[in-house]
Design an enzyme around this catalytic site. Structure first.
Site, PDB file in Angstrom:
ATOM      1  N   GLY A   1      44.821  34.088  49.689  1.00  0.00           N
ATOM      2  CA  GLY A   1      43.606  33.586  49.056  1.00  0.00           C
ATOM      3  C   GLY A   1      43.939  32.866  47.762  1.00  0.00           C
TER       4      GLY A   1
ATOM      5  N   ASN B   1      34.243  39.702  42.941  1.00  0.00           N
ATOM      6  CA  ASN B   1      35.052  40.826  43.397  1.00  0.00           C
ATOM      7  C   ASN B   1      34.809  42.110  42.614  1.00  0.00           C
ATOM      8  OD1 ASN B   1      36.378  38.714  41.744  1.00  0.00           O
ATOM      9  ND2 ASN B   1      37.871  40.317  41.367  1.00  0.00           N
TER      10      ASN B   1
ATOM     11  N   GLN C   1      35.830  37.287  48.845  1.00  0.00           N
ATOM     12  CA  GLN C   1      35.103  38.558  48.954  1.00  0.00           C
ATOM     13  C   GLN C   1      33.921  38.467  49.914  1.00  0.00           C
ATOM     14  OE1 GLN C   1      35.702  41.612  47.720  1.00  0.00           O
ATOM     15  NE2 GLN C   1      37.536  41.012  46.612  1.00  0.00           N
TER      16      GLN C   1
ATOM     17  N   SER D   1      40.758  35.041  52.624  1.00  0.00           N
ATOM     18  CA  SER D   1      41.996  35.805  52.661  1.00  0.00           C
ATOM     19  C   SER D   1      41.837  36.944  53.668  1.00  0.00           C
ATOM     20  CB  SER D   1      42.285  36.362  51.266  1.00  0.00           C
ATOM     21  OG  SER D   1      43.429  37.180  51.298  1.00  0.00           O
ATOM     22  N   ALA D   2      42.778  37.027  54.639  1.00  0.00           N
ATOM     23  CA  ALA D   2      42.609  37.945  55.771  1.00  0.00           C
ATOM     24  C   ALA D   2      42.534  39.417  55.360  1.00  0.00           C
ATOM     25  CB  ALA D   2      43.749  37.739  56.775  1.00  0.00           C
TER      26      ALA D   2
ATOM     27  N   THR E   1      57.145  26.784  57.807  1.00  0.00           N
ATOM     28  CA  THR E   1      56.960  27.363  59.143  1.00  0.00           C
ATOM     29  C   THR E   1      55.810  28.352  59.097  1.00  0.00           C
ATOM     30  OG1 THR E   1      59.293  27.070  59.600  1.00  0.00           O
ATOM     31  CG2 THR E   1      58.099  28.647  60.988  1.00  0.00           C
TER      32      THR E   1
ATOM     33  N   CYS F   1      42.721  49.692  30.068  1.00  0.00           N
ATOM     34  CA  CYS F   1      43.796  50.673  30.187  1.00  0.00           C
ATOM     35  C   CYS F   1      44.402  50.689  31.585  1.00  0.00           C
ATOM     36  CB  CYS F   1      43.286  52.058  29.840  1.00  0.00           C
ATOM     37  SG  CYS F   1      42.456  52.133  28.248  1.00  0.00           S
TER      38      CYS F   1
HETATM   39  C1  PLP Z   1      37.475  36.608  44.717  1.00  0.00           C
HETATM   40  C2  PLP Z   1      38.938  36.646  45.023  1.00  0.00           C
HETATM   41  N1  PLP Z   1      39.654  35.496  45.042  1.00  0.00           N
HETATM   42  C3  PLP Z   1      40.959  35.480  45.333  1.00  0.00           C
HETATM   43  C4  PLP Z   1      41.648  36.642  45.617  1.00  0.00           C
HETATM   44  C5  PLP Z   1      43.127  36.573  45.910  1.00  0.00           C
HETATM   45  O1  PLP Z   1      43.407  36.731  47.263  1.00  0.00           O
HETATM   46  P1  PLP Z   1      44.887  37.107  47.729  1.00  0.00           P
HETATM   47  O2  PLP Z   1      45.088  38.538  47.379  1.00  0.00           O
HETATM   48  O3  PLP Z   1      44.905  36.877  49.210  1.00  0.00           O
HETATM   49  O4  PLP Z   1      45.828  36.195  47.025  1.00  0.00           O
HETATM   50  C6  PLP Z   1      40.964  37.859  45.608  1.00  0.00           C
HETATM   51  C7  PLP Z   1      41.666  39.122  45.905  1.00  0.00           C
HETATM   52  O5  PLP Z   1      41.948  39.943  45.051  1.00  0.00           O
HETATM   53  C8  PLP Z   1      39.576  37.859  45.305  1.00  0.00           C
HETATM   54  O6  PLP Z   1      38.875  39.005  45.268  1.00  0.00           O
HETATM   55  S1  FES Z   2      45.862  52.212  27.496  1.00  0.00           S
HETATM   56 FE1  FES Z   2      43.913  52.347  26.665  1.00  0.00          FE
HETATM   57  S2  FES Z   2      43.911  54.317  25.776  1.00  0.00           S
HETATM   58 FE2  FES Z   2      45.838  54.178  26.653  1.00  0.00          FE
END
Ligand code: PLP
Ligand code: FES
Lengths: 150, 392
Positions: free
Chosen positions: B73, B153, B181, B201-202, B239, B327
């Site tokens: 994707g 996402n 998504q 994206s599959a 390929t 984090c």
């Molecule tokens: C909205 C969106 N675009 C693009 C991607 C990227 O896809 P890929 O993991 O196949 O590179 C993601 C996946 O995380 C996504 O959620």
């Molecule tokens: S990385 Fe955010 S508190 Fe530890």
């Protein structure tokens, strides 16, 4: 990213969570903006730390380092406690992932902030003097991380 | 350790369906021929790719020659945006997108800015929506591309793609949508929507990882992304990933066939989870739009707690989920999407995303609702921010 077993233990079963109502020193460091705040309460008798408790808002590493820091300061004199570095806290936890080292700074700073509060209350230092708690933490990390990127 | 294993992170990736795997397997071992060769075993591979292309085209209302297989994707997004930008740079250097795109789009746009292009990042409202009027107002004489994601996402918000497509078409500007998504969750017809390019994206619809596709409407000018052999009519050399392409088409075919049922099931799980969290846990905020959202997406901010701690606790109970907290990302800033919908940093740190899928059941929600309130309460008891609120 993997935490050591010891970090997970201190995260799951944190020691000394809570507050001390009649604490002799209280220190809060961090900033909710950065995603982490640690508050440490110390009970101090004759310059010896007899009890320590904490409250933390932060990640697993932040909770575990808080827990370990309270364990490390207990029974120490304030001078000894001031010498505890973030490195020492991290080592006591069998290490932290590199991206989490900054969380251990918080523990070191919280100890310092709580002891400074104690000293201030005792009149040992001025109202705004000698605070070692670094309030520029986020920016420090930013610089630090940018360096790593390069 | 927990005996339960509940996967609630289908927006991150999905398991490959057994039927999909079965369809893929022969293309690793028996039918290993290179599709570009003239002999029989190579021709067999070529035929499989062309059949996959026809399947994908039929499902999204395109012609087979408008479907190009890619390595992911991310690659489809990169190709669409850089390809259109470079092919049209003599006409203009202005691109319109939103502030809540996936990094595959955002970082590509930022790269193009460093190459002298100008990018408008449209802000979104509190639900994560952009309006067609905003898009129209941002169009300039030198605008060459509009790229707006179909569904987000993180918070699941679904954009008014048809209305935006109509405006783009009227103004004669190329319109790309990242449907990574949305694909498999929403019926998509590129002709009805006036979309000129679409990424998929599959691995987001029970297909394999590392294979995607880009729909490119006939007549859209695009530079090649991979230079090399003559594969994909010379526009995407290398390929072909034959098993992956076969798997993508099979997965999309199954998704298309089961769409209504799947959608109904996920919507029910989602709405029940949202209702129960709001009922059982105080100080929460639903992120995203209540109706205009992906069927399986739940995203909440829990005040006074931090997301990584929440994820670790859920993991110990056997629940896999995700968060927009800084984090968890190793960076310092929480999710750009949550900041864009106006959350203050501390609330963005306390976010939790649960995304349902095929294998989830009502029992999973029962279990989630058994453990989540306790975990949230436990972390709040530990939080100095909660203390301040309680003492008020
Ligand atoms: C909205 C969106 N675009 C693009 C991607 C990227 O896809 P890929 O993991 O196949 O590179 C993601 C996946 O995380 C996504 O959620
Ligand atoms: S990385 Fe955010 S508190 Fe530890």
């Amino acid at each position: 990213m993997m935490y050591s077993e010891k970090v997970m233990d201190h995260f799951m079963n944190p020691r000394n969570v809570g507050e001390i109502a009649d604490a002799d020193g209280v220190g809060q460091v961090g900033n909710p903006k950065c995603g982490d705040i640690m508050k440490m309460y110390l009970k101090i008798e004759n310059d010896v730390i007899t009890d320590a408790k904490f409250k933390t808002f932060g990640c697993g590493a932040a909770v575990a380092t808080s827990s370990m820091a309270t364990e490390l300061v207990k029974g120490k004199t304030i001078d000894e406690a001031l010498k505890i570095t973030n490195q020492a806290v991290a080592e006591a936890l069998d290490g932290l992932p590199p991206v989490k080292m900054h969380c251990s700074n918080l523990a070191e700073e919280a100890i310092k902030a709580a002891i400074n509060d104690y000293k201030r209350r005792k009149g040992l230092i001025g109202d705004n003097g000698d605070c070692d708690a670094c309030c520029m933490r986020c920016e420090d990390i930013h610089h630090h991380m940018n360096d790593e990127d390069e | 350790m927990s005996t339960r294993n509940i996967y609630l992170d289908h927006a991150a990736t999905t398991p490959v369906k057994p039927e999909v795997l079965e369809a893929m397997l022969p293309w690793f071992t028996e039918n290993y021929g290179n599709p570009s060769t003239v002999y029989s075993i190579g021709r067999t591979s070529k035929k499989a790719i062309e059949e996959a292309r026809e399947t994908v085209a039929r499902i999204i209302g395109a012609e087979p020659r408008e479907i190009f297989f890619t390595g992911s994707g991310t690659e489809a997004d990169n190709w669409a945006i850089k390809g259109a930008a470079y092919a049209n740079m003599k006409k203009g250097k202005h691109i319109i997108t939103t502030s809540i795109e996936h990094h595959a789009v955002l970082h590509t746009c930022q790269y193009l800015e460093s190459e002298g292009f100008e990018v408008t990042y449209l802000p979104v409202d509190e639900y994560g929506l952009v309006t067609p009027e905003q898009v129209e107002a941002a169009i300039r004489p030198d605008t060459i591309l509009i790229s707006i994601m179909f569904a987000n996402n993180e918070i699941g918000t679904i954009q008014p793609i048809a209305e935006i497509g109509k405006i783009a078409r009227e103004k004669g500007i190329c319109f790309h949508t990242d449907a990574v998504q949305a694909m498999g969750n929403i019926r998509i017809n590129v002709s009805e929507l006036n979309v000129d390019m679409l990424s998929m994206s599959a691995h987001k619809f029970y297909g394999p990882k590392g294979v995607g596709a880009l729909y490119i409407r006939k007549g859209v000018k695009l530079t090649s992304f991979m230079h090399g052999g003559a594969q994909e009519r010379g526009r995407r050399a290398s390929t072909e990933n034959v098993p992956g392409i076969v798997g993508l088409a099979k997965a999309l075919e199954l998704a298309d066939k089961n769409m209504d049922e799947y959608n109904k099931k996920l919507t029910a799980l989602r709405d029940r989870t949202i209702a129960e969290i709001e009922k059982k846990i105080p100080f929460v905020r639903l992120n995203g739009h209540r109706e205009k959202r992906l069927p399986g997406n739940v995203n909440f901010s829990f005040e006074f707690i931090e997301g990584e701690s929440l994820l670790l606790m859920l993991d110990l109970k056997g629940i896999a989920a995700s968060s927009g907290s800084a984090c968890t990302s190793g960076s310092l800033d929480p999710s750009h999407v949550l900041l864009a919908i106006g959350l203050p940093h501390e609330k963005a740190h306390g976010s939790l995303r649960l995304t349902f899928g095929e294998e989830n059941t009502d029992e999973d929600v029962d279990y989630l609702m058994e453990v989540l309130p306790e975990i949230v309460q436990r972390l709040r008891e530990m939080s100095p921010l909660y203390e301040e609120v309680r003492n008020r």
